[in-house]
Design a protein around this motif. Structure first.
Motif, short mmCIF file in Angstrom:
data_model
loop_
_atom_site.label_atom_id
_atom_site.label_comp_id
_atom_site.label_asym_id
_atom_site.label_seq_id
_atom_site.Cartn_x
_atom_site.Cartn_y
_atom_site.Cartn_z
N ASN A 239 0.86 -1.18 0.00
CA ASN A 239 0.00 0.00 0.00
C ASN A 239 0.89 1.23 0.00
O ASN A 239 1.88 1.28 0.73
CB ASN A 239 -0.88 0.07 1.25
CG ASN A 239 -1.83 -1.09 1.37
OD1 ASN A 239 -2.26 -1.67 0.38
ND2 ASN A 239 -2.19 -1.44 2.61
N VAL A 240 0.53 2.23 -0.79
CA VAL A 240 1.26 3.50 -0.81
C VAL A 240 0.25 4.63 -0.70
O VAL A 240 -0.75 4.66 -1.43
CB VAL A 240 2.09 3.67 -2.11
CG1 VAL A 240 2.81 5.01 -2.11
CG2 VAL A 240 3.09 2.53 -2.25
N ARG A 241 0.50 5.57 0.22
CA ARG A 241 -0.41 6.70 0.42
C ARG A 241 0.23 7.98 -0.13
O ARG A 241 1.34 8.36 0.27
CB ARG A 241 -0.72 6.84 1.91
CG ARG A 241 -1.66 5.78 2.44
CD ARG A 241 -1.79 5.80 3.95
NE ARG A 241 -0.62 5.20 4.57
CZ ARG A 241 -0.48 3.89 4.79
NH1 ARG A 241 -1.44 3.06 4.42
NH2 ARG A 241 0.61 3.42 5.38
N VAL A 242 -0.49 8.62 -1.06
CA VAL A 242 -0.02 9.86 -1.69
C VAL A 242 -1.16 10.87 -1.64
O VAL A 242 -2.14 10.75 -2.39
CB VAL A 242 0.42 9.63 -3.16
CG1 VAL A 242 0.92 10.93 -3.76
CG2 VAL A 242 1.48 8.54 -3.24
N GLN A 243 -1.06 11.82 -0.74
CA GLN A 243 -2.09 12.85 -0.53
C GLN A 243 -3.46 12.18 -0.33
O GLN A 243 -3.62 11.42 0.62
CB GLN A 243 -2.07 13.83 -1.70
CG GLN A 243 -0.76 14.61 -1.80
CD GLN A 243 -0.73 15.61 -2.92
OE1 GLN A 243 -1.58 15.64 -3.80
NE2 GLN A 243 0.31 16.45 -2.94
N LYS A 244 -4.42 12.40 -1.25
CA LYS A 244 -5.74 11.82 -1.06
C LYS A 244 -5.89 10.43 -1.69
O LYS A 244 -6.99 9.87 -1.69
CB LYS A 244 -6.82 12.75 -1.64
CG LYS A 244 -6.97 14.06 -0.87
CD LYS A 244 -8.15 14.85 -1.40
CE LYS A 244 -8.38 16.11 -0.57
NZ LYS A 244 -9.58 16.87 -1.03
N PHE A 245 -4.81 9.87 -2.21
CA PHE A 245 -4.86 8.58 -2.88
C PHE A 245 -4.23 7.49 -2.02
O PHE A 245 -3.21 7.72 -1.36
CB PHE A 245 -4.13 8.63 -4.22
CG PHE A 245 -4.85 9.42 -5.27
CD1 PHE A 245 -5.77 8.81 -6.11
CD2 PHE A 245 -4.60 10.78 -5.42
CE1 PHE A 245 -6.42 9.53 -7.10
CE2 PHE A 245 -5.25 11.51 -6.40
CZ PHE A 245 -6.16 10.89 -7.24
N LYS A 246 -4.80 6.31 -2.08
CA LYS A 246 -4.20 5.10 -1.52
C LYS A 246 -4.08 4.10 -2.67
O LYS A 246 -5.08 3.65 -3.22
CB LYS A 246 -5.05 4.52 -0.41
CG LYS A 246 -4.44 3.30 0.27
CD LYS A 246 -5.33 2.80 1.39
CE LYS A 246 -4.71 1.62 2.12
NZ LYS A 246 -5.59 1.13 3.22
N ILE A 247 -2.84 3.77 -3.04
CA ILE A 247 -2.57 2.87 -4.16
C ILE A 247 -2.21 1.50 -3.61
O ILE A 247 -1.38 1.38 -2.69
CB ILE A 247 -1.43 3.42 -5.04
CG1 ILE A 247 -1.80 4.83 -5.53
CG2 ILE A 247 -1.15 2.50 -6.21
CD1 ILE A 247 -0.64 5.59 -6.11
N GLN A 248 -2.81 0.44 -4.17
CA GLN A 248 -2.62 -0.91 -3.64
C GLN A 248 -2.33 -1.89 -4.76
O GLN A 248 -3.00 -1.88 -5.81
CB GLN A 248 -3.88 -1.35 -2.87
CG GLN A 248 -4.17 -0.43 -1.68
CD GLN A 248 -5.45 -0.80 -0.96
OE1 GLN A 248 -6.54 -0.38 -1.34
NE2 GLN A 248 -5.32 -1.59 0.09
N GLN A 277 -9.91 9.62 -1.80
CA GLN A 277 -10.75 10.16 -0.73
C GLN A 277 -11.14 11.58 -1.11
O GLN A 277 -10.49 12.56 -0.75
CB GLN A 277 -10.00 10.14 0.60
CG GLN A 277 -10.89 10.39 1.81
CD GLN A 277 -11.87 9.24 2.07
OE1 GLN A 277 -11.48 8.08 2.07
NE2 GLN A 277 -13.14 9.58 2.30
N ALA A 278 -12.23 11.69 -1.89
CA ALA A 278 -12.61 12.99 -2.45
C ALA A 278 -12.96 14.00 -1.37
O ALA A 278 -12.55 15.18 -1.44
CB ALA A 278 -13.79 12.81 -3.39
N THR A 279 -13.73 13.57 -0.36
CA THR A 279 -14.08 14.41 0.78
C THR A 279 -13.97 13.55 2.04
O THR A 279 -13.67 12.35 1.96
CB THR A 279 -15.51 14.97 0.66
OG1 THR A 279 -16.46 13.89 0.82
CG2 THR A 279 -15.73 15.65 -0.69
N ALA A 280 -14.24 14.15 3.17
CA ALA A 280 -14.19 13.39 4.42
C ALA A 280 -15.19 12.24 4.42
O ALA A 280 -14.97 11.21 5.06
CB ALA A 280 -14.44 14.32 5.61
N ASN A 281 -16.30 12.40 3.66
CA ASN A 281 -17.36 11.39 3.67
C ASN A 281 -17.40 10.52 2.41
O ASN A 281 -18.00 9.44 2.44
CB ASN A 281 -18.73 12.06 3.85
CG ASN A 281 -18.88 12.72 5.19
OD1 ASN A 281 -18.31 12.27 6.18
ND2 ASN A 281 -19.65 13.80 5.24
#
Length: 372
Positions: A239-248, A277-281
């Protein structure tokens, strides 16, 4: 009258003090989740040389509905006793998973802050417990389980497990499931898995996660006889987290050396996906899953040499911290011999969801999940 009043006052004081005293040493938590919605699926082989479509009310498409109890008791010196009882639920008809009182988890153990956790009982098989975290669709009905016919969804009985503490981001988990049968150490009871085992090494950080798994899941005869039901598994995921993206991404190799001669006995499974993750929800997930079955013929229970590609797009919207709406659509394209479904259906399932050989399939579902 005065004596009765005094006695009642003392009892009331004891009852009030009792829970407070107990909670300082132990705790028991009731938890669960409920998932229900509507599902569509086309090109289902009907057994008469044709295919059909269906609309259905379904439970558990995003995740298994369940009810559980977990508890812990502080034994002092950093040591605690713990237990977990958990069963799957099908909310559409009110039944429990597999006809068992506790189908998913039923174990007791000890946990030490320095030495880790040791437990015994029934639990998710080690790959089921480990793959979901690296699956963009977190083991939904459409997920990494689809093209391996549910191989990474299983539970095993008679487990002894160890979970290490986390050390500089690393931790180790080991699981050993006894067959419990006389005369054949590897065999299991009818309808159960035989002796099975696995080990998992993980690393977690703020930026990325890595995991490797090796496991052996045997059939009731103690053999590694089918790549998608009783086999060896080699898994690596990231898993790699880049700003609002989580790539798997992940790769899995399956090997079943006890498969009858002439039938396919290996497969390779790959996937790549991302969640935005476009928004908190609100979040959106897209992924592609690919399976290639090695050389060999097939039969009722064994897939022949073939390959398939599954594309999936899904979204979730949180109504609150405990309730969310979801929707997923998927399309699978099979090679000439492939009969893979968008859902994790065993090849010999009756009724199943697989299409005819070489046919594509589209599926979709929407629903709601509530956690408590």
């Amino acid at each position: 009258m005065k004596l009765r009043k005094t006695r009642n006052t003392v009892l009331a004081a004891l009852l009030a003090a009792g829970p407070a005293a107990a909670s300082a040493q132990s705790s028991v938590t009731l938890y669960g989740r409920l998932d229900g919605g509507i599902e569509y699926l086309n090109h289902i082989a009907n057994g008469n040389g044709g295919s059909s479509s269906r609309w259905s009310a379904e439970g558990g498409d995003w995740g298994t509905s369940m009810l559980g109890l977990r508890g812990a008791e502080d034994l002092g010196g950093g040591l605690s006793a713990l237990f977990n009882l958990e069963t799957a639920l099908q909310i559409m008809n009110g039944t429990t998973g597999g006809g068992r009182l506790f189908s998913r988890r039923a174990y007791v153990g000890l946990k030490d802050e320095t030495w880790g956790q040791l437990q015994a009982g029934r639990n998710l098989f080690i790959d089921s417990d480990g793959v979901w975290e690296f699956d963009p669709f977190v083991q939904q009905a459409v997920s990494s389980a689809s093209l391996v016919r549910g191989r990474n969804w299983q539970q095993t009985s008679n487990n002894v497990e160890y979970h290490s503490p986390v050390f500089h981001g690393f931790d180790v988990q080991g699981q050993y499931a006894f067959g419990n049968q006389p005369g054949n150490f590897n065999a299991g009871a009818p309808g159960e898995f035989g002796r099975s085992n696995g080990i998992m090494l993980s690393y977690h950080s703020n930026l990325f996660d890595l995991r490797g798994i090796y496991d052996e899941l045997r059939d009731s005869s103690g053999r590694l006889s089918n790549i998608f039901t009783a086999s060896r598994e080699y898994f690596v995921g990231a898993n790699v987290r880049v700003q609002k993206f989580k790539i798997q991404a992940a790769y899995t190799h399956y090997a079943a050396p006890d498969t009858p001669t002439g039938l396919a006995d290996s497969a390779d499974h790959y996937w790549l996906g991302a969640t935005y993750q476009a928004t908190a929800n609100w979040a959106v997930t897209a992924a592609g899953f690919y399976i290639r079955v090695g050389d060999g013929e097939g039969d009722v229970a064994h897939d022949p040499s073939s390959h398939a590609m599954l594309y999936a797009l899904g979204t979730t919207y949180n109504l609150s911290r405990r309730t969310f709406l979801y929707g997923t659509v998927a399309y699978v394209r099979n090679s000439a011999n492939g009969t893979f479904s968008v859902f994790a259906t065993p090849r010999d399932a009756d009724p199943g969801t697989s299409p005819m050989a070489g046919q594509s399939q589209t599926g979709a579902y929407v629903g709601m999940m509530h956690l408590f």
